[in-house]
Design an enzyme around this catalytic site. Structure first.
Site, PDB file in Angstrom:
ATOM      1  N   LYS A 289      29.695 -16.341 -35.542  1.00  0.00           N
ATOM      2  CA  LYS A 289      30.885 -16.849 -34.845  1.00  0.00           C
ATOM      3  C   LYS A 289      30.916 -18.371 -34.932  1.00  0.00           C
ATOM      4  CE  LYS A 289      33.362 -16.662 -30.434  1.00  0.00           C
ATOM      5  NZ  LYS A 289      34.682 -16.553 -31.076  1.00  0.00           N
TER       6      LYS A 289
ATOM      7  N   HIS B 124      27.582 -13.662 -28.508  1.00  0.00           N
ATOM      8  CA  HIS B 124      28.234 -13.192 -29.728  1.00  0.00           C
ATOM      9  C   HIS B 124      27.269 -13.212 -30.916  1.00  0.00           C
ATOM     10  CE1 HIS B 124      31.963 -13.832 -27.462  1.00  0.00           C
ATOM     11  NE2 HIS B 124      32.540 -13.034 -28.353  1.00  0.00           N
TER      12      HIS B 124
HETATM   13  P1  NAP Z   1      35.316 -13.409 -40.600  1.00  0.00           P
HETATM   14  O1  NAP Z   1      34.533 -12.189 -40.909  1.00  0.00           O
HETATM   15  O2  NAP Z   1      34.789 -14.772 -40.957  1.00  0.00           O
HETATM   16  O3  NAP Z   1      36.757 -13.188 -41.267  1.00  0.00           O
HETATM   17  C1  NAP Z   1      37.709 -14.180 -41.427  1.00  0.00           C
HETATM   18  C2  NAP Z   1      38.352 -13.959 -42.792  1.00  0.00           C
HETATM   19  O4  NAP Z   1      39.495 -14.808 -42.904  1.00  0.00           O
HETATM   20  C3  NAP Z   1      37.386 -14.331 -43.940  1.00  0.00           C
HETATM   21  O5  NAP Z   1      37.461 -13.385 -44.968  1.00  0.00           O
HETATM   22  C4  NAP Z   1      37.945 -15.692 -44.367  1.00  0.00           C
HETATM   23  O6  NAP Z   1      37.639 -16.040 -45.688  1.00  0.00           O
HETATM   24  C5  NAP Z   1      39.426 -15.445 -44.189  1.00  0.00           C
HETATM   25  N1  NAP Z   1      40.209 -16.688 -44.217  1.00  0.00           N
HETATM   26  C6  NAP Z   1      39.804 -17.968 -43.992  1.00  0.00           C
HETATM   27  N2  NAP Z   1      40.832 -18.809 -44.144  1.00  0.00           N
HETATM   28  C7  NAP Z   1      41.902 -18.069 -44.481  1.00  0.00           C
HETATM   29  C8  NAP Z   1      43.261 -18.368 -44.791  1.00  0.00           C
HETATM   30  N3  NAP Z   1      43.719 -19.620 -44.781  1.00  0.00           N
HETATM   31  N4  NAP Z   1      44.090 -17.352 -45.114  1.00  0.00           N
HETATM   32  C9  NAP Z   1      43.652 -16.081 -45.130  1.00  0.00           C
HETATM   33  N5  NAP Z   1      42.375 -15.726 -44.845  1.00  0.00           N
HETATM   34  C10 NAP Z   1      41.524 -16.700 -44.526  1.00  0.00           C
HETATM   35  O7  NAP Z   1      35.637 -13.468 -39.041  1.00  0.00           O
HETATM   36  P2  NAP Z   1      35.848 -12.244 -38.025  1.00  0.00           P
HETATM   37  O8  NAP Z   1      34.575 -11.883 -37.379  1.00  0.00           O
HETATM   38  O9  NAP Z   1      36.673 -11.184 -38.681  1.00  0.00           O
HETATM   39  O10 NAP Z   1      36.705 -12.975 -36.908  1.00  0.00           O
HETATM   40  C11 NAP Z   1      37.968 -13.547 -37.209  1.00  0.00           C
HETATM   41  C12 NAP Z   1      38.499 -14.278 -35.987  1.00  0.00           C
HETATM   42  O11 NAP Z   1      38.794 -13.313 -34.978  1.00  0.00           O
HETATM   43  C13 NAP Z   1      37.507 -15.267 -35.353  1.00  0.00           C
HETATM   44  O12 NAP Z   1      38.208 -16.368 -34.821  1.00  0.00           O
HETATM   45  C14 NAP Z   1      36.906 -14.450 -34.206  1.00  0.00           C
HETATM   46  O13 NAP Z   1      36.418 -15.263 -33.161  1.00  0.00           O
HETATM   47  C15 NAP Z   1      38.125 -13.665 -33.782  1.00  0.00           C
HETATM   48  N6  NAP Z   1      37.868 -12.421 -33.058  1.00  0.00           N
HETATM   49  C16 NAP Z   1      38.785 -12.092 -32.137  1.00  0.00           C
HETATM   50  C17 NAP Z   1      38.687 -10.910 -31.452  1.00  0.00           C
HETATM   51  C18 NAP Z   1      39.733 -10.552 -30.447  1.00  0.00           C
HETATM   52  O14 NAP Z   1      39.640  -9.501 -29.829  1.00  0.00           O
HETATM   53  N7  NAP Z   1      40.747 -11.396 -30.264  1.00  0.00           N
HETATM   54  C19 NAP Z   1      37.611 -10.049 -31.703  1.00  0.00           C
HETATM   55  C20 NAP Z   1      36.670 -10.396 -32.681  1.00  0.00           C
HETATM   56  C21 NAP Z   1      36.815 -11.584 -33.366  1.00  0.00           C
HETATM   57  P3  NAP Z   1      36.380 -17.043 -45.920  1.00  0.00           P
HETATM   58  O15 NAP Z   1      35.177 -16.204 -45.736  1.00  0.00           O
HETATM   59  O16 NAP Z   1      36.598 -17.540 -47.321  1.00  0.00           O
HETATM   60  O17 NAP Z   1      36.514 -18.151 -44.885  1.00  0.00           O
END
Ligand code: NAP
Length: 265
Positions: A158, A154
């Site tokens: 992550k 990844h």
């Molecule tokens: P990211 O870019 O870090 O986005 C997460 C967002 O959520 C950030 O803007 C973060 O703000 C915000 N956040 C943190 N705490 C919060 C809260 N209490 N309420 C509302 N928003 C909040 O991460 P990403 O790459 O989008 O990935 C997000 C998650 O999805 C991860 O766990 C990743 O492993 C997962 N994922 C899953 C899949 C799937 O297919 N299931 C695919 C890709 C990724 P801050 O920057 O201030 O923390």
């Protein structure tokens, strides 16, 4: 049926993609966007979308009260996802959760909470249809070849490891394989961690590098042969067909469903 959708983590990498998909490709109504960054700003401006103003809010509970969504889509972080699920389900709102880091113990309490509040929740460690197939093929191969290791790769932002997909793949393999490898000779790990994490007998190796998105290879080995099953997500659009499928079917499930494969015909 048109749904009122709230996206939590709307400014994140996945959240932004989900917002674009809903605004540009769906009849559903995006009624709320929540995040901890950019609070008070118009997300449509930030994303360069020509759509009605939608101000980013920071308090999920309050936003639910204000917008009365039918469904919350959560792509936040492993540390806050359980709190978000509790808030969403306690409000009786259906949820689609892609955030990873949810444990097996959590799943039981989530199902109970969903049923108590007559809400449905889909949690999928991977929304890419190809990844779901990769897990299905790995589970099938495990019936015939017992020796297997998983390499998941990844992007370097992550937070959690191993990935939810790798954990789920190991669980599926365990359910399907009839025997387990017995390592007779004692291994000498000259640097701790060299042989990867041990998921009840299945080694998982986590690679984190810039430039990667989400990739996994499941390698089976047997006398004189190996079988590799690999899936690559090259961009976050790869997850959107799965998210759209979940949006279509979220009101047809009951309680908790874990894994997108249960929604595939
Ligand atoms: P990211 O870019 O870090 O986005 C997460 C967002 O959520 C950030 O803007 C973060 O703000 C915000 N956040 C943190 N705490 C919060 C809260 N209490 N309420 C509302 N928003 C909040 O991460 P990403 O790459 O989008 O990935 C997000 C998650 O999805 C991860 O766990 C990743 O492993 C997962 N994922 C899953 C899949 C799937 O297919 N299931 C695919 C890709 C990724 P801050 O920057 O201030 O923390």
């Amino acid at each position: 049926m048109k749904k009122r959708v709230l996206v939590n983590g709307a400014c994140g990498r996945m959240g932004q993609e989900v917002v674009k998909t809903i605004v540009l490709e769906r009849d559903d109504l995006l009624v709320g966007v929540c995040d901890q960054v950019n609070i008070g700003r118009n997300l449509m401006d930030l994303l360069g979308l020509e759509a009605e103003e939608l101000i980013i809010k920071g308090d999920l509970r309050q936003l639910i009260e204000e917008t009365r969504p039918d469904v919350i889509i959560d792509f936040t972080t492993p540390t806050v996802v359980m709190d978000n699920i509790r808030i969403g389900l306690a409000s009786g709102v259906d949820m689609i959760v892609g955030t990873t880091g949810i444990t097996e113990v959590d799943l039981e309490s989530i199902d109970k909470l969903a049923r108590e509040n007559k809400a449905n929740i889909l949690i999928a460690p991977n929304f890419a249809l190809g990844a779901v197939l990769m897990m299905r093929f790995a589970a099938e191969a495990a019936k015939y070849i017992y020796d297997v290791e998983i390499i998941e790769l990844h992007h370097d932002q992550k937070l959690d490891s191993p990935s939810g997909t790798a954990i789920k793949t190991a669980e599926l393999i365990k359910q399907n394989r009839k025997e387990m490898r017995v390592i007779e000779q004692e291994e000498i790990e000259k640097i701790t961690g060299a042989r990867g994490a041990d998921a009840e007998g299945i080694k998982i190796h986590s690679v984190r590098l810039p430039g990667l998105v989400a990739h996994q290879e499941v390698i089976f080995g047997a006398e004189g042969q190996s079988l590799s099953i690999r899936h690559d997500s090259y961009n976050r659009k790869s997850f959107m067909p799965g998210v759209k499928l979940a949006l279509d079917k979220i009101d047809q499930i009951s309680g908790l469903v874990y894994g997108l494969e249960h929604l595939l015909a």
